[in-house]
Design an enzyme around this catalytic site. Structure first.
Site, PDB file in Angstrom:
ATOM      1  NE  ARG B  22      64.271   6.756 -52.734  1.00 58.66           N
ATOM      2  CZ  ARG B  22      64.201   5.975 -53.798  1.00 58.66           C
ATOM      3  NH1 ARG B  22      63.565   6.407 -54.866  1.00 58.66           N
ATOM      4  NH2 ARG B  22      64.740   4.793 -53.791  1.00 58.66           N
ATOM      5  CB  THR B  23      65.394  15.075 -51.621  1.00 58.54           C
ATOM      6  OG1 THR B  23      65.907  15.212 -50.320  1.00 58.54           O
ATOM      7  CG2 THR B  23      65.278  16.446 -52.264  1.00 58.54           C
ATOM      8  CG  LEU B  24      59.848  13.504 -53.945  1.00 55.71           C
ATOM      9  CD1 LEU B  24      58.348  13.548 -53.789  1.00 55.71           C
ATOM     10  CD2 LEU B  24      60.263  12.310 -54.772  1.00 55.71           C
TER      11      LEU B  24
END
Lengths: 223, 245
Positions: B22-24
């Protein structure tokens, strides 16, 4: 020092207020057209009102992306209903569908505060008010959104709703004439715009009666 | 055996550590995009900087791209996510062309598609970290819209992303009017970009201005704005700071 992390919220509040008032043979649904985020105004001309069926209109405020998705979902379901039943959905039927749709996402809610307004199968005005997870009630009038705390007490005062505890149950639809109800709605938004920073710019009023649906606009404070 | 348990901040949306896909947070980012409607179509401006935190890592990033025949997309935020969006749109336009039916996706349709993509990614808690500006003209109708990383979208006569919302929109609210000429539109955009250059830390003085009309898209060659740093207020910026908020 622990590393600073960017974080993001899947929700935002784009503000605004909605009102609906039911009459004997009409229904007035209104909402402001301001869309904000934080202390910024994104646009002054965004409609929060969506026509779901011929005699059924919804006004929603809250997180705009969720509101848009909800409107699209309901419009799609209405189309399917028309294909299957060869008729428009009645306002009470749409009311139930909206409740079920909202509860379906009970554990990742649509951040959308809705009022549904229209005419029932007998042509009488009806208003349904919701919370974000689908809890709903048929009422004579309601307000939702950032200005609702300012608007609702005033509507309670002016529309003198009979106690829901009375027996036999009294109808909550207002005896006011259509023009008087519209005037009341305009007053209510003008007042809310004074103190609620998220309400203002322009007021969009939709009136449903036996002749059909018509739309009116009124300027509000732009500050 | 846990030598250094990695600590998650209290308010994070992190799932199990294995959610490494996931994009953090964004890595390489572009700053504001500003756009307005003018007489013949849309004008859009964006600088060419790609920042890596506080470092100016890339200085020739094109943050505006034509989409199909009728649209122009500008993006701020994570550059790699913008490139991913361009890949999505490439496929969309390809299928549109393959129908070979004389129809073509207009800016309204592309904007709607992008809104759905952004919202869908937000729903999966894996957002594309961009704020997008979509402008175009089709059949004489001008269109200008924007969509954020969580799917908030709207159209207006002028839009901006990021710092542009704070610094450029007020200028545009004051000075924009219907049927701006091309020169006036460019002048207005340059005024906005100049203010951003002075006040946005991540802005760079190398920008492009793009124009889209019924006839198509033109993206200017990169150029820089003239700046003036001799304002007396810039001379002693700390003067009057004592006692001020």
């Amino acid at each position: 020092m622990p590393k600073e992390q960017a974080n993001w919220s899947p929700y935002d509040n784009n503000g605004g207020s909605c009102v609906a008032v039911a009459g004997a043979d009409y229904c007035v649904i209104a909402a402001d057209t301001r869309m904000s985020t934080g202390y910024n105004i994104l646009t002054r001309d965004y409609s929060k009102i969506c026509k779901l069926a011929d005699k059924c209109v919804m006004a929603s405020s809250g997180f705009q992306a969720d509101v848009k998705a909800l409107q699209k979902h309901l419009a799609a379901r209405h189309l399917i209903y028309q294909h299957q039943h060869n008729k428009q959905m009645s306002c009470p039927a749409m009311a139930q569908l909206l409740s079920n749709t909202l509860y379906y996402k009970r554990f990742f809610p649509y951040y959308s505060f809705n009022v549904l307004g229209g005419l029932d199968n007998e042509g009488k005005g009806c208003v349904f008010t919701y919370d974000a997870v689908g809890s709903y009630e048929k009422v004579g009038y309601s307000s939702q959104g950032s200005g609702s705390t300012l608007i609702m007490p005033f509507l309670d005062n002016q529309l003198k709703s009979p106690s829901p505890l009375l027996l036999p149950a009294r109808d909550a639809v207002t005896p006011l004439a259509e023009a008087e109800a519209i005037d009341l709605v305009k007053t209510v938004f003008a007042s809310a715009s004074e103190r609620d920073i998220y309400t203002g710019d322009k007021l969009e009023i939709v009136v449903i009666n036996a002749d059909g649906i018509r739309r009116e606009y009124m300027d509000l404070r732009k500050d | 055996m846990n030598f250094m348990a990695s600590k998650q901040p209290e308010n994070s949306l992190l799932g199990p550590e294995s959610d490494s896909q996931r994009t953090l947070y964004p890595y390489v980012t572009g700053t504001s995009v500003v756009a307005l409607k003018y007489k013949d179509g849309i004008l859009m401006a964006a600088d060419m900087g790609g920042s890596y935190g506080s470092t100016l890592r890339y200085k020739s990033v094109e943050r505006m791209k034509p989409i199909g025949k009728h649209s122009l997309l500008g993006a701020s935020g994570e550059i790699s996510d913008f490139q991913e969006i361009l890949r999505y749109l490439d496929e969309l336009i390809l299928y549109d062309n393959m129908w070979d039916d004389g129809n073509s996706l207009g800016p309204k349709e592309v904007h709607n598609y992008l809104t759905r993509v952004m919202y869908n990614r937000r729903n999966k808690f894996n957002p594309l970290w961009n704020s997008l500006v979509l402008g175009g003209v089709k059949n004489g109708q001008k269109y200008l819209g924007t969509v954020s990383m969580i799917g908030v979208n709207f159209e207006d006569n002028h839009v901006a992303t990021g710092f542009g919302n704070h610094l450029a929109r007020p200028i545009l609210r004051q000075e924009w009017h219907e049927n701006l000429s091309f020169e006036d539109g460019v002048r207005l955009l340059e005024k906005c970009m100049r203010v951003l250059l002075y006040r946005d830390r991540s802005a760079v003085n190398k920008l492009q201005i793009a124009k889209i009309t019924e006839d198509g898209v033109t993206i200017s060659q990169p150029y820089s704005l003239k700046t003036y740093w001799e304002f007396s207020a810039f001379e002693n910026p700390a003067q009057g700071a004592i006692g001020s908020w």
